[in-house]
Enzyme design. Structure first.
Site, mmCIF file in Angstrom:
data_model
loop_
_atom_site.group_PDB
_atom_site.id
_atom_site.type_symbol
_atom_site.label_atom_id
_atom_site.label_comp_id
_atom_site.label_asym_id
_atom_site.label_seq_id
_atom_site.Cartn_x
_atom_site.Cartn_y
_atom_site.Cartn_z
ATOM 1 N N ARG A 98 0.831 -1.198 0.000
ATOM 2 C CA ARG A 98 0.000 0.000 0.000
ATOM 3 C C ARG A 98 0.870 1.255 0.000
ATOM 4 N NH1 ARG A 98 -4.785 0.937 -1.692
ATOM 5 N NH2 ARG A 98 -5.640 -0.820 -0.486
ATOM 6 N N GLN A 119 -7.908 -7.949 -8.886
ATOM 7 C CA GLN A 119 -8.019 -6.547 -9.260
ATOM 8 C C GLN A 119 -6.645 -5.970 -9.531
ATOM 9 O OE1 GLN A 119 -10.962 -3.798 -7.715
ATOM 10 N NE2 GLN A 119 -9.327 -2.582 -6.784
ATOM 11 N N ARG A 142 1.629 -6.446 -9.702
ATOM 12 C CA ARG A 142 1.960 -5.820 -8.412
ATOM 13 C C ARG A 142 2.093 -6.831 -7.272
ATOM 14 N NH1 ARG A 142 -3.364 -3.010 -5.797
ATOM 15 N NH2 ARG A 142 -4.768 -4.796 -5.991
ATOM 16 N N HIS A 153 0.891 3.356 -10.498
ATOM 17 C CA HIS A 153 -0.050 3.754 -9.431
ATOM 18 C C HIS A 153 0.703 4.564 -8.368
ATOM 19 C CE1 HIS A 153 -3.242 3.568 -6.527
ATOM 20 N NE2 HIS A 153 -3.915 2.627 -7.185
ATOM 21 N N ASP A 163 -12.070 9.268 -6.853
ATOM 22 C CA ASP A 163 -11.541 8.195 -7.696
ATOM 23 C C ASP A 163 -11.955 8.511 -9.132
ATOM 24 O OD1 ASP A 163 -10.499 5.919 -8.777
ATOM 25 O OD2 ASP A 163 -11.708 4.508 -7.600
ATOM 26 N N GLU A 219 -1.910 9.050 -11.137
ATOM 27 C CA GLU A 219 -1.445 7.804 -11.736
ATOM 28 C C GLU A 219 -1.456 7.886 -13.265
ATOM 29 O OE1 GLU A 219 -4.113 4.870 -10.074
ATOM 30 O OE2 GLU A 219 -4.343 6.110 -8.283
#
Length: 273
Positions: free
Chosen positions: A49, A67, A72, A143, A187, A246
Site C-alpha cells: 500500500r 483486481q 503488483r 499507481h 476516484d 497515476e
C-alpha cells in the site's frame, strides 16, 4: 526478499521491493517524497500500500484474476543492478509469463521496468513485449502515491477539458477546473490528459512535475476519511498526507501484436520554492 537500492548518493535515492517491483521510497535531499502507509503489508502476497505499484495486465476489477492484475503481486527479477550512468543511477527489473500467470491469462510476455534516479528526478519506464504468437490486449498504470504535507492545500493541473469517469458517484463528466483539489473521497479516471501535471502544495511548499510518455490517461485517487478507516492496510488519518496521481493507458485497452513492444513511462521532477 532484499530491497534494491537505486541511488546517486546517500541523500538522493530510491528503493524498490522485489514484490511487485514496487518502488517504496524516493528521497530527495534526504526527504521522503513517496507515501507508503504505516499499515502497509510486506508479506510477499498482498500488494504493498503505497509507493509505485505496477498495474498490469488489467486496471480495476478483472474477471480473469485479481483486481489490477498480477504484476503488483508477482516477484520480479533484477536483471541490471544499479549502475551510475549519464549522471543517473539505473536499475532494471523484469517479469515474464509463468505457469501461474498463464493459468490466469494465457499469453506469453515480458515486462521490463527501468528505474532511474537523478538530480531531484525519478524516472520509471515500462516496456511490454509480446513474446508469443498471438496478439493480446491490456491496460497498464503506474499507481504513484505522492507524500503531501496537507491534501487540503494541494492542487493538480493538466486535467481541464478532459472527459473522466467518477467512480465514486458512478458518472461521466467533463473537468471544468483549471486546478483540481480534493476535499472528499475521489476516484477519477481522466482520459486523454495533458502530458504534464503539476502537483502543487501551498505557499512555501514544493511541486511535483509529472511528465508522461505514451501514457495518455491519468487517475486521481484519495480514499478520504470513511474509506481510509475501512482499509486494514491504511492508517485512519493518513488520507490527509497523500494523493495518487497515476499515469496509465487505462481508458482503452492497448492491442499488442506478436513480437511487438509497447513502451511508456513518466519522469517526476521535484521543484522546491
Amino acid at each position: 526478499m532484499a530491497v534494491v537500492v537505486v541511488c546517486g548518493d546517500v541523500e538522493n535515492r530510491a528503493e524498490v521491493h522485489p514484490h511487485g517491483a514496487t518502488l517504496t521510497s524516493w528521497k530527495v535531499d534526504g526527504e521522503e517524497m513517496t507515501f507508503v502507509s504505516r499499515n502497509a503489508v510486506f508479506d510477499g502476497k498482498k500488494a504493498i500500500r503505497g509507493g509505485i505499484p505496477l498495474v498490469f495486465p488489467n486496471f480495476g476489477p478483472w474477471e480473469l484474476g485479481p483486481q489490477h492484475g498480477f504484476a503488483r503481486t508477482s516477484t520480479w527479477n533484477l536483471v541490471q543492478t544499479p549502475v551510475q550512468g549519464s549522471g543517473n543511477s539505473v536499475a532494471v527489473f523484469e517479469l515474464e509469463d509463468s505457469e501461474q500467470t498463464r493459468a490466469i491469462w494465457n499469453y506469453k510476455f515480458k515486462v521490463r521496468y527501468t528505474v532511474s534516479v537523478g538530480d531531484h528526478q525519478l524516472e520509471t519506464n515500462l516496456d511490454v513485449t509480446n513474446t508469443g504468437d498471438h496478439q493480446f490486449d491490456f491496460t497498464i498504470l503506474l499507481h504513484t502515491y505522492f507524500r503531501l504535507p496537507d491534501i487540503r492545500k494541494t492542487t493538480v493541473d493538466g486535467l481541464k477539458g478532459c472527459m473522466y469517469t467518477d467512480k465514486v458517484h458512478k458518472d461521466r463528466k467533463t473537468e471544468s477546473r483549471d486546478l483540481i483539489s480534493v476535499a472528499a473521497e475521489t476516484d477519477n479516471m481522466y482520459e486523454a490528459t495533458s502530458s504534464v501535471h503539476h502537483i502543487t502544495h501551498g505557499a512555501g511548499g514544493y511541486t511535483f512535475v509529472v511528465t508522461k510518455r505514451n501514457l495518455p490517461d491519468t487517475v486521481v485517487w484519495n480514499p478520504w476519511e470513511e474509506k481510509a478507516r475501512a482499509m486494514s492496510d491504511f492508517g485512519d488519518d493518513e488520507y490527509t498526507k497523500m494523493i495518487c496521481v497515476e499515469a496509465g493507458h487505462v481508458a482503452s485497452r492497448y492491442v499488442l501484436s506478436p513480437k511487438q513492444t509497447f513502451s511508456g513511462g513518466q519522469i517526476i521532477t521535484l521543484k522546491k520554492e
